[in-house]
Design a protein around this motif. Structure first.
Motif, PDB file in Angstrom:
ATOM      1  N   ILE B  53       0.870  -1.176   0.000  1.00 30.79           N
ATOM      2  CA  ILE B  53       0.000   0.000   0.000  1.00 30.79           C
ATOM      3  C   ILE B  53       0.910   1.230   0.000  1.00 30.79           C
ATOM      4  N   GLY B  54       0.708   2.097  -0.982  1.00 34.81           N
ATOM      5  CA  GLY B  54       1.594   3.234  -1.199  1.00 34.81           C
ATOM      6  C   GLY B  54       1.346   4.343  -0.197  1.00 34.81           C
ATOM      7  N   GLY B  55       2.076   5.453  -0.383  1.00 33.66           N
ATOM      8  CA  GLY B  55       1.980   6.580   0.539  1.00 33.66           C
ATOM      9  C   GLY B  55       0.586   7.186   0.604  1.00 33.66           C
ATOM     10  N   LEU B  56      -0.041   7.335  -0.572  1.00 29.08           N
ATOM     11  CA  LEU B  56      -1.361   7.987  -0.595  1.00 29.08           C
ATOM     12  C   LEU B  56      -2.381   7.196   0.201  1.00 29.08           C
ATOM     13  N   GLU B  57      -2.380   5.886  -0.037  1.00 26.76           N
ATOM     14  CA  GLU B  57      -3.358   5.043   0.645  1.00 26.76           C
ATOM     15  C   GLU B  57      -3.084   5.015   2.151  1.00 26.76           C
ATOM     16  N   THR B  58      -1.802   4.934   2.493  1.00 26.54           N
ATOM     17  CA  THR B  58      -1.429   4.934   3.912  1.00 26.54           C
ATOM     18  C   THR B  58      -1.899   6.240   4.559  1.00 26.54           C
ATOM     19  N   CYS B  59      -1.717   7.345   3.835  1.00 28.62           N
ATOM     20  CA  CYS B  59      -2.117   8.654   4.340  1.00 28.62           C
ATOM     21  C   CYS B  59      -3.624   8.677   4.600  1.00 28.62           C
ATOM     22  N   GLN B  60      -4.393   8.140   3.634  1.00 31.60           N
ATOM     23  CA  GLN B  60      -5.852   8.127   3.811  1.00 31.60           C
ATOM     24  C   GLN B  60      -6.249   7.295   5.025  1.00 31.60           C
ATOM     25  N   HIS B  61      -5.605   6.113   5.159  1.00 36.54           N
ATOM     26  CA  HIS B  61      -5.900   5.247   6.313  1.00 36.54           C
ATOM     27  C   HIS B  61      -5.616   5.978   7.615  1.00 36.54           C
ATOM     28  N   LEU B  62      -4.438   6.619   7.664  1.00 35.95           N
ATOM     29  CA  LEU B  62      -4.035   7.326   8.883  1.00 35.95           C
ATOM     30  C   LEU B  62      -5.041   8.425   9.203  1.00 35.95           C
ATOM     31  N   ARG B  63      -5.399   9.182   8.151  1.00 40.87           N
ATOM     32  CA  ARG B  63      -6.254  10.344   8.332  1.00 40.87           C
ATOM     33  C   ARG B  63      -7.647   9.949   8.817  1.00 40.87           C
ATOM     34  N   SER B  64      -8.084   8.727   8.435  1.00 47.51           N
ATOM     35  CA  SER B  64      -9.434   8.331   8.832  1.00 47.51           C
ATOM     36  C   SER B  64      -9.543   8.175  10.347  1.00 47.51           C
ATOM     37  N   GLY B  65      -8.410   7.971  11.028  1.00 46.31           N
ATOM     38  CA  GLY B  65      -8.544   7.775  12.466  1.00 46.31           C
ATOM     39  C   GLY B  65      -7.634   8.657  13.302  1.00 46.31           C
ATOM     40  N   SER B  66      -6.981   9.652  12.661  1.00 47.92           N
ATOM     41  CA  SER B  66      -6.006  10.412  13.434  1.00 47.92           C
ATOM     42  C   SER B  66      -5.805  11.812  12.854  1.00 47.92           C
ATOM     43  N   ASP B  67      -5.447  12.750  13.718  1.00 51.71           N
ATOM     44  CA  ASP B  67      -5.185  14.120  13.282  1.00 51.71           C
ATOM     45  C   ASP B  67      -3.692  14.385  13.168  1.00 51.71           C
ATOM     46  N   VAL B  68      -2.858  13.343  13.295  1.00 45.97           N
ATOM     47  CA  VAL B  68      -1.407  13.532  13.313  1.00 45.97           C
ATOM     48  C   VAL B  68      -0.939  14.284  12.052  1.00 45.97           C
ATOM     49  N   PRO B  69      -0.070  15.285  12.204  1.00 41.49           N
ATOM     50  CA  PRO B  69       0.446  15.961  11.005  1.00 41.49           C
ATOM     51  C   PRO B  69       1.229  14.982  10.126  1.00 41.49           C
ATOM     52  N   ILE B  70       0.992  15.070   8.807  1.00 35.88           N
ATOM     53  CA  ILE B  70       1.660  14.159   7.867  1.00 35.88           C
ATOM     54  C   ILE B  70       2.373  14.992   6.800  1.00 35.88           C
ATOM     55  N   ILE B  71       3.683  14.726   6.622  1.00 33.79           N
ATOM     56  CA  ILE B  71       4.419  15.359   5.522  1.00 33.79           C
ATOM     57  C   ILE B  71       4.770  14.271   4.522  1.00 33.79           C
ATOM     58  N   ILE B  72       4.369  14.489   3.275  1.00 33.66           N
ATOM     59  CA  ILE B  72       4.652  13.499   2.229  1.00 33.66           C
ATOM     60  C   ILE B  72       6.011  13.818   1.601  1.00 33.66           C
ATOM     61  N   LEU B  73       6.826  12.774   1.400  1.00 33.09           N
ATOM     62  CA  LEU B  73       8.097  12.916   0.697  1.00 33.09           C
ATOM     63  C   LEU B  73       7.950  12.192  -0.640  1.00 33.09           C
ATOM     64  N   SER B  74       8.282  12.887  -1.742  1.00 30.16           N
ATOM     65  CA  SER B  74       8.072  12.229  -3.026  1.00 30.16           C
ATOM     66  C   SER B  74       9.059  12.717  -4.066  1.00 30.16           C
ATOM     67  N   VAL B  75       9.390  11.835  -5.027  1.00 31.57           N
ATOM     68  CA  VAL B  75      10.282  12.254  -6.112  1.00 31.57           C
ATOM     69  C   VAL B  75       9.499  13.030  -7.175  1.00 31.57           C
ATOM     70  N   ARG B  76       8.187  12.966  -7.113  1.00 29.87           N
ATOM     71  CA  ARG B  76       7.397  13.664  -8.135  1.00 29.87           C
ATOM     72  C   ARG B  76       7.144  15.097  -7.701  1.00 29.87           C
ATOM     73  N   ASN B  77       7.204  16.004  -8.678  1.00 27.55           N
ATOM     74  CA  ASN B  77       6.988  17.385  -8.273  1.00 27.55           C
ATOM     75  C   ASN B  77       5.900  18.080  -9.076  1.00 27.55           C
ATOM     76  N   SER B  78       4.991  17.296  -9.677  1.00 26.62           N
ATOM     77  CA  SER B  78       3.919  17.954 -10.428  1.00 26.62           C
ATOM     78  C   SER B  78       2.829  18.396  -9.459  1.00 26.62           C
ATOM     79  N   GLU B  79       2.115  19.443  -9.862  1.00 28.54           N
ATOM     80  CA  GLU B  79       1.051  19.970  -9.010  1.00 28.54           C
ATOM     81  C   GLU B  79      -0.009  18.896  -8.757  1.00 28.54           C
ATOM     82  N   LYS B  80      -0.232  18.063  -9.796  1.00 33.35           N
ATOM     83  CA  LYS B  80      -1.242  17.010  -9.670  1.00 33.35           C
ATOM     84  C   LYS B  80      -0.901  16.086  -8.503  1.00 33.35           C
TER      85      LYS B  80
END
Lengths: 492, 222
Positions: B53-80
């Motif tokens: 399960i990638g970063g996005l999905e993990t982020c969604q899972h985390l967010r569904s049960g927690s308010d912890v601040p999340i910073i995403i690290l990624s090699v992609r830099n497009s606005e999308k």
């Protein structure tokens, strides 16, 4: 279309002789029966009459109505002559016998007619069943064929085999090819097969038919047949089946082509993403480690060496990004998010970003009043402008002025970057946007990969714009690019 | 620190521990979800591109049960990609490779509550269908409690403190994320959308958080 339901059959001399023989044999059979009862076995008149009727029915069923009618008349005459008093004469004394003879004749002829009709119906039913079986077999085989091309090839051979015609030819308008099966027949020429036709051409006397193959009003081609033709209904049904078969094969082919293209696109994207990830991951560790070290107080020599690592990691990162971007452009995988963009905002934001390197340069920005919005991706256009400014900085003397202008005309917005550098000679102007090209004069003096302008060109062209340079050696260069004007409704 | 690359985890651990942070590592999304629920960190650094399960999905899972601040690290830099990450519930996004100083600044910004003091704005907002209590950090929409992430809450608080006035993008970014920010209008677009989904009766026609074209956003309680 004209013609009857029966397959066309020519009348050959052999069949004429056969018919004549049957016309002689039918009365001969009647004569044999009469001779048998007159000479060999004597029986009452009823038995003789019934036996004669049986023979006449047999003749009508086996040979036809004409033979049966001739046999009926001969039977009436013979029965009267040999079995009705006065025997040995055609005279009829008892009026009751007139009735009997007339009833015999009428019964024989009518029963013959009924029998012939029943036989014809049976033959027709058999013919229909054969045709329906043929159509079914044809539909089965057409639906199982692969591509439109192999479907067309199979089609003609199957039509010949299943319908029992001599030659079949199909001309498809999709590829303008003609597929033939069976001996060459001058009756179906290429011109006839290629002609536009709304109606079928059926000539049963010559045994040739050319039927348009259409589906939903669209002409797909023409089907030509020679030899014993099936009924009009079957011809129409065959044309329709062929249309469905060809259309189905074409749709399948298109779907599989689209799927293959999609898979290859997905694979390309995935490969590029994986490459970016694999190159950038070690760079991330290096960059993070060295910047972390630089965050602490250091001796000057150490700091200098770490700064070199940091700068080189950045350079490697830019190289990787440029190479990947070039590959993306060449693979047509540049994802532009085009929106209405204010070109002055792009210029402003690029200048703000380059502020640290532009500090000693007077920069003049000339914007035409009422400049319309461009239909562009902000980030990518900014990258193009950054590249042009970067080049202007590299190839013009320190402190010399730069000019950026933007003007609109003919549905385009043209942005230009003007420098007072050494200029580019005419030969090199032609190649300056080529990948890996570096001007001779600067090749070993100014750092660069020779990909920047090629990428800029790729980005501008992906927007539907153009990029070009005009330059006067010794006077400086003007790099310009055009972007389409946004034509939709502005959504904030 | 969630990343499938052991070298990156090593560097991050060494640096972050050097800056007095405690670091727990996870090798992938599944591992992260187990550890985070057990250890309850103050902040999650989450790699976007991981096997399983990638970063996005993990982020969604985390967010569904927690308010912890999340910073995403990624090699992609497009606005999308950035918008997708913020939409999944991330608070910030940083492109690899990054300088450690920048990451440390972003970590500080994510851990910091917005610098608006409670005195600078109202303690509560109350309308027919919206009730906000800034002291208890509770929000009720039509009587039902809604959960906001800390960044969403800070954004709302800043807009409310300037109620009626259009707040420019840059000001809003710097007030909520910190002084290093200002060029991330896409952050605002995503967070404002999420806020509207949570507090507006009809997010398509917002009545509380209004867009000021070319300027920024304005809170209206009337």
């Amino acid at each position: 279309m004209g013609g009857g339901l029966q397959p066309a059959r020519g009348i050959s001399p052999a069949s004429l002789v056969r018919r004549a023989l049957r016309l002689l044999a039918a009365p001969a059979l009647v004569g044999l029966v009469i001779a048998f009862y007159f000479r060999v076995v004597s029986a009452n008149n009823t038995t003789v009459a019934l036996t004669l009727l049986l023979v006449i029915f047999g003749i009508s069923t086996g040979w036809g109505l004409l033979e049966a009618t001739v046999a009926s008349f001969v039977a009436v005459l013979g029965f009267n002559y040999y079995f009705l008093p006065p025997i040995g004469s055609f005279e009829v004394q008892d009026p009751q016998n007139w009735v009997a003879l007339t009833a015999f004749l009428v019964t024989a002829v009518m029963a013959s007619q009924l029998s012939v009709r029943a036989k014809r119906r049976t033959l027709e039913a058999v013919e229909r069943r054969r045709e329906v079986e043929g159509l079914y077999a044809l539909s089965q085989s057409l639906l199982l064929s692969g591509s439109a091309r192999t479907a067309s090839q199979d089609l003609v051979s199957r039509v010949v085999r299943i319908l029992g015609v001599t030659t079949a030819a199909f001309h498809t308008r999709l590829t303008h090819e003609t597929f033939r099966w069976g001996p060459d027949d001058p009756l179906i020429s290429d011109e006839q097969l290629q002609a536009d036709r709304d109606e079928a051409l059926v000539d049963r006397s010559q045994g040739v038919a050319i039927v348009p193959v259409r589906l939903g009003g669209q002409a797909l081609g023409n089907l030509g047949l020679t030899g014993p033709l099936p009924s009009d209904e079957v011809l129409n049904a065959v044309a329709y089946l062929v249309a469905i078969g060809i259309e189905r094969a074409r749709t399948l082919e298109e779907a599989s082509r689209a799927e293959a293209a999609r898979q290859s696109e997905v694979l390309k994207s995935a490969l590029l993403d994986a490459l970016a990830h694999d190159f950038k991951t070690p760079l991330t560790s290096i960059k993070a480690a060295v910047t972390s070290l630089l965050g602490h107080p250091r001796a000057d020599a150490e700091r200098e060496l770490m700064t070199i690592i940091d700068e080189e990691a950045d350079r490697l990162n830019r190289l990787v990004a440029e190479v990947l971007e070039m590959v993306r452009i060449e693979a047509g995988k540049l994802h532009l998010e085009k929106r209405p963009q204010d070109v002055s905002e792009i210029i402003g934001s690029t200048l703000a970003e380059l502020k640290p390197v532009l500090h000693d340069r007077p920069v003049e920005v000339r914007l035409q009043d009422g400049l319309p919005a461009a239909d562009a991706d902000f980030d990518f256009v900014q990258q193009v402008l950054r590249q042009l400014l970067d080049n202007a900085l590299k190839y013009s003397p320190p402190g010399s002025p730069l000019t950026i202008s933007a003007r609109a005309g003919e549905g385009r917005i043209v942005v230009s970057v003007v420098d007072r550098g050494s200029g580019i000679d005419e030969q090199e102007q032609l190649r300056i946007f080529d990948k890996f090209f570096r001007a001779r004069e600067h090749r070993f003096r100014v750092p660069g990969t020779g990909m920047g302008l090629a990428i800029a060109k790729g980005i501008v062209e992906a927007h539907g714009g153009r990029i070009w340079v005009t330059s006067e050696p010794g006077q400086g260069s003007v790099f310009s690019f055009s972007l389409p004007v946004f034509r939709g409704e502005m959504v904030l | 620190m969630v990343d499938d690359d052991p070298q990156i985890r090593r560097v991050m651990r060494a640096t972050l521990v050097g800056h007095k942070y405690e670091v727990t590592e996870a090798r992938n999304g599944e591992d992260a979800l187990t550890r985070i629920s057990a250890e309850i960190p103050d902040l999650v650094l989450l790699d976007m591109n991981m096997p399983g399960i990638g970063g996005l999905e993990t982020c969604q899972h985390l967010r569904s049960g927690s308010d912890v601040p999340i910073i995403i690290l990624s090699v992609r830099n497009s606005e999308k990609d950035k918008v997708a990450a913020l939409d999944a519930g991330a608070d910030d996004y940083i492109t690899k490779p990054f300088g450690m100083e920048e990451l440390l600044a972003r970590i500080r910004a994510a851990l910091r509550r917005a610098p608006t003091s409670p005195e600078s704005g109202p303690h509560t907002v109350s309308t027919a269908d919206l009730e906000i209590d800034f002291d208890t950090r509770r929000i009720h929409v039509k009587g039902k409690e809604r959960r906001l992430t800390p960044k969403e809450f800070d954004l709302l608080r800043y807009l409310v403190s300037q109620a009626g006035k259009p707040v420019p993008h840059r000001e809003l970014l710097q007030a909520v994320w910190g002084p290093d920010y200002g060029d991330e209008p896409e952050y605002l677009r995503v967070f404002i959308n999420q806020l509207r989904k949570k507090i507006e009766p009809n997010p398509a026609k917002p009545k509380y958080i209004l867009t000021e074209p070319w300027v920024g956003y304005r809170f209206s309680a009337t």
